[in-house]
Motif scaffolding. Structure first.
Motif, PDB file in Angstrom:
ATOM      1  N   TRP A 101     109.165  11.186  10.443  1.00  0.00           N
ATOM      2  CA  TRP A 101     109.834  12.393  10.928  1.00  0.00           C
ATOM      3  C   TRP A 101     110.116  12.259  12.423  1.00  0.00           C
ATOM      4  CZ3 TRP A 101     110.220  16.894   7.753  1.00  0.00           C
ATOM      5  CH2 TRP A 101     109.545  16.819   6.528  1.00  0.00           C
ATOM      6  N   TYR A 102     111.203  12.880  12.882  1.00  0.00           N
ATOM      7  CA  TYR A 102     111.515  12.991  14.306  1.00  0.00           C
ATOM      8  C   TYR A 102     111.797  14.444  14.614  1.00  0.00           C
ATOM      9  CZ  TYR A 102     112.205   7.941  14.251  1.00  0.00           C
ATOM     10  OH  TYR A 102     112.018   6.592  14.118  1.00  0.00           O
ATOM     11  N   GLY A 103     111.451  14.871  15.839  1.00  0.00           N
ATOM     12  CA  GLY A 103     111.741  16.244  16.190  1.00  0.00           C
ATOM     13  C   GLY A 103     111.382  16.580  17.609  1.00  0.00           C
ATOM     14  N   ALA A 104     111.313  17.887  17.859  1.00  0.00           N
ATOM     15  CA  ALA A 104     111.074  18.414  19.194  1.00  0.00           C
ATOM     16  C   ALA A 104     110.027  19.520  19.143  1.00  0.00           C
ATOM     17  CB  ALA A 104     112.375  18.952  19.776  1.00  0.00           C
ATOM     18  N   ALA A 105     109.301  19.654  20.261  1.00  0.00           N
ATOM     19  CA  ALA A 105     108.275  20.700  20.405  1.00  0.00           C
ATOM     20  C   ALA A 105     108.529  21.425  21.713  1.00  0.00           C
ATOM     21  CB  ALA A 105     106.886  20.077  20.403  1.00  0.00           C
ATOM     22  N   GLU A 106     108.561  22.751  21.616  1.00  0.00           N
ATOM     23  CA  GLU A 106     108.796  23.558  22.817  1.00  0.00           C
ATOM     24  C   GLU A 106     108.412  25.007  22.534  1.00  0.00           C
ATOM     25  OE1 GLU A 106     112.464  24.414  25.892  1.00  0.00           O
ATOM     26  OE2 GLU A 106     112.952  23.852  23.850  1.00  0.00           O
ATOM     27  N   GLY A 107     107.764  25.641  23.491  1.00  0.00           N
ATOM     28  CA  GLY A 107     107.482  27.068  23.395  1.00  0.00           C
ATOM     29  C   GLY A 107     106.728  27.494  22.157  1.00  0.00           C
ATOM     30  N   GLY A 108     105.734  26.714  21.719  1.00  0.00           N
ATOM     31  CA  GLY A 108     104.953  27.104  20.545  1.00  0.00           C
ATOM     32  C   GLY A 108     105.667  26.866  19.230  1.00  0.00           C
ATOM     33  N   LYS A 109     106.670  25.987  19.241  1.00  0.00           N
ATOM     34  CA  LYS A 109     107.436  25.704  18.027  1.00  0.00           C
ATOM     35  C   LYS A 109     107.680  24.200  17.929  1.00  0.00           C
ATOM     36  CE  LYS A 109     111.995  26.890  16.255  1.00  0.00           C
ATOM     37  NZ  LYS A 109     113.129  27.780  16.505  1.00  0.00           N
ATOM     38  N   VAL A 110     107.525  23.665  16.707  1.00  0.00           N
ATOM     39  CA  VAL A 110     107.797  22.258  16.425  1.00  0.00           C
ATOM     40  C   VAL A 110     108.789  22.218  15.265  1.00  0.00           C
ATOM     41  CG1 VAL A 110     106.823  20.035  15.732  1.00  0.00           C
ATOM     42  CG2 VAL A 110     105.435  21.622  17.083  1.00  0.00           C
ATOM     43  N   GLU A 111     109.909  21.529  15.475  1.00  0.00           N
ATOM     44  CA  GLU A 111     110.902  21.359  14.422  1.00  0.00           C
ATOM     45  C   GLU A 111     111.133  19.874  14.209  1.00  0.00           C
ATOM     46  OE1 GLU A 111     114.188  24.382  14.003  1.00  0.00           O
ATOM     47  OE2 GLU A 111     113.803  24.496  16.169  1.00  0.00           O
ATOM     48  N   MET A 112     111.129  19.445  12.934  1.00  0.00           N
ATOM     49  CA  MET A 112     111.280  18.023  12.612  1.00  0.00           C
ATOM     50  C   MET A 112     112.150  17.843  11.368  1.00  0.00           C
ATOM     51  SD  MET A 112     107.331  16.735  13.023  1.00  0.00           S
ATOM     52  CE  MET A 112     106.651  18.020  11.970  1.00  0.00           C
ATOM     53  N   HIS A 113     112.740  16.670  11.258  1.00  0.00           N
ATOM     54  CA  HIS A 113     113.483  16.269  10.066  1.00  0.00           C
ATOM     55  C   HIS A 113     113.105  14.825   9.733  1.00  0.00           C
ATOM     56  CE1 HIS A 113     115.864  14.819  13.427  1.00  0.00           C
ATOM     57  NE2 HIS A 113     116.240  13.854  12.630  1.00  0.00           N
ATOM     58  N   THR A 114     113.254  14.471   8.476  1.00  0.00           N
ATOM     59  CA  THR A 114     112.895  13.115   8.071  1.00  0.00           C
ATOM     60  C   THR A 114     113.954  12.119   8.534  1.00  0.00           C
ATOM     61  OG1 THR A 114     113.893  13.523   5.911  1.00  0.00           O
ATOM     62  CG2 THR A 114     111.493  13.671   6.051  1.00  0.00           C
ATOM     63  N   ALA A 115     113.462  10.958   8.948  1.00  0.00           N
ATOM     64  CA  ALA A 115     114.339   9.837   9.268  1.00  0.00           C
ATOM     65  C   ALA A 115     114.279   8.815   8.144  1.00  0.00           C
ATOM     66  CB  ALA A 115     113.904   9.193  10.584  1.00  0.00           C
ATOM     67  N   GLY A 116     113.228   8.876   7.347  1.00  0.00           N
ATOM     68  CA  GLY A 116     113.085   7.957   6.230  1.00  0.00           C
ATOM     69  C   GLY A 116     111.980   8.390   5.302  1.00  0.00           C
ATOM     70  N   VAL A 117     112.182   8.136   4.018  1.00  0.00           N
ATOM     71  CA  VAL A 117     111.189   8.455   2.988  1.00  0.00           C
ATOM     72  C   VAL A 117     111.106   7.251   2.053  1.00  0.00           C
ATOM     73  CG1 VAL A 117     110.542  10.016   1.109  1.00  0.00           C
ATOM     74  CG2 VAL A 117     111.843  10.903   3.055  1.00  0.00           C
ATOM     75  N   SER A 118     109.902   6.849   1.720  1.00  0.00           N
ATOM     76  CA  SER A 118     109.717   5.803   0.714  1.00  0.00           C
ATOM     77  C   SER A 118     108.679   6.293  -0.287  1.00  0.00           C
ATOM     78  CB  SER A 118     109.302   4.480   1.354  1.00  0.00           C
ATOM     79  OG  SER A 118     108.134   4.640   2.108  1.00  0.00           O
ATOM     80  N   PHE A 119     108.764   5.773  -1.504  1.00  0.00           N
ATOM     81  CA  PHE A 119     107.869   6.268  -2.539  1.00  0.00           C
ATOM     82  C   PHE A 119     107.516   5.146  -3.500  1.00  0.00           C
ATOM     83  CE2 PHE A 119     112.243   7.587  -3.032  1.00  0.00           C
ATOM     84  CZ  PHE A 119     112.625   7.021  -4.234  1.00  0.00           C
TER      85      PHE A 119
END
Length: 164
Positions: A101-119
Motif C-alpha cells: 500500500w502507498y498513501g499519506a498521513a496528515e491531521g489524524g488521518k491516513v489514506e492508502m491504496h494498493t500498489a500491488g496484491v499477490s495471492f
C-alpha cells in the motif's frame, strides 16, 4: 484514554504516532458475494524507534448480541514512514494474500491504496484495496474498500475502535 508520544519515536512517524497502542471495538462487513456480518477486532501498532510501526490485527465474527461465533481475519505487517506524511504498508493476511500500500498521513488521518496484491493458489482473488484510518474524538475509525472475486472496488469493512 490519554496518549503520550514515546521518547524514541522516529520523526518520520510523527503524523501516524496517534495509531500507537492497542485498539479494540466492533465493526460491520458486507460484500456482494457474502452475507453481511458484524465483527469484533483488535489492532496493535508497536514501534522500536525506527521509521516504521509493526502492525497486527485479529478479528472474530459476532452475533447480534455481540457473542463470539468464530475467529475471522488476521493481518500482520509494517507501516513504514519513509518521510513525514508519506506511508507505505506491507500487509499479509491469514487467508492467503499479501498487499503493498502507498498513501499519506496528515491531521489524524491516513489514506492508502494498493500498489500491488499477490495471492496463493488457494486464496480468493483480491485485486485492489483502499483504506482510511481516522482519529475521531480519540477513537480509531476505519473503512476498507476491496476489489475481489470479479467485483469492482467497493466498501467491505468499517469499524470504530477505542484505545485499550
Amino acid at each position: 484514554m490519554p496518549f503520550e508520544l514515546p521518547d524514541n519515536l522516529h520523526p518520520n512517524c510523527g503524523p501516524v504516532a496517534w495509531l500507537l497502542g492497542t485498539w479494540r471495538g466492533n465493526g460491520h462487513g458486507a460484500y456482494p458475494t457474502i452475507e453481511s456480518f458484524q465483527f469484533g477486532q483488535e489492532l496493535i501498532f508497536t514501534h522500536d524507534g525506527r521509521p516504521f510501526f509493526h502492525y497486527m490485527s485479529r478479528s472474530w465474527i459476532v452475533d447480534e448480541d455481540g457473542e463470539v461465533v468464530r475467529d475471522a481475519a488476521m493481518e500482520s505487517g509494517f507501516l513504514r514512514c519513509p518521510e513525514p506524511g508519506k506511508v507505505e504498508f506491507l500487509l499479509s493476511h491469514n487467508i492467503g494474500f499479501s498487499e503493498i500500500w502507498y498513501g499519506a498521513a496528515e491531521g489524524g488521518k491516513v489514506e492508502m491504496h494498493t500498489a500491488g496484491v499477490s495471492f496463493t493458489e488457494t486464496a480468493k482473488e483480491v485485486t485492489a484495496g483502499s483504506r482510511m484510518y481516522g482519529n475521531v474524538e480519540g477513537d480509531l475509525l476505519y473503512a476498507y474498500d476491496m476489489a475481489a472475486v470479479g467485483q469492482e472496488l467497493q466498501p467491505h469493512t468499517w469499524a470504530r475502535l477505542k484505545r485499550a
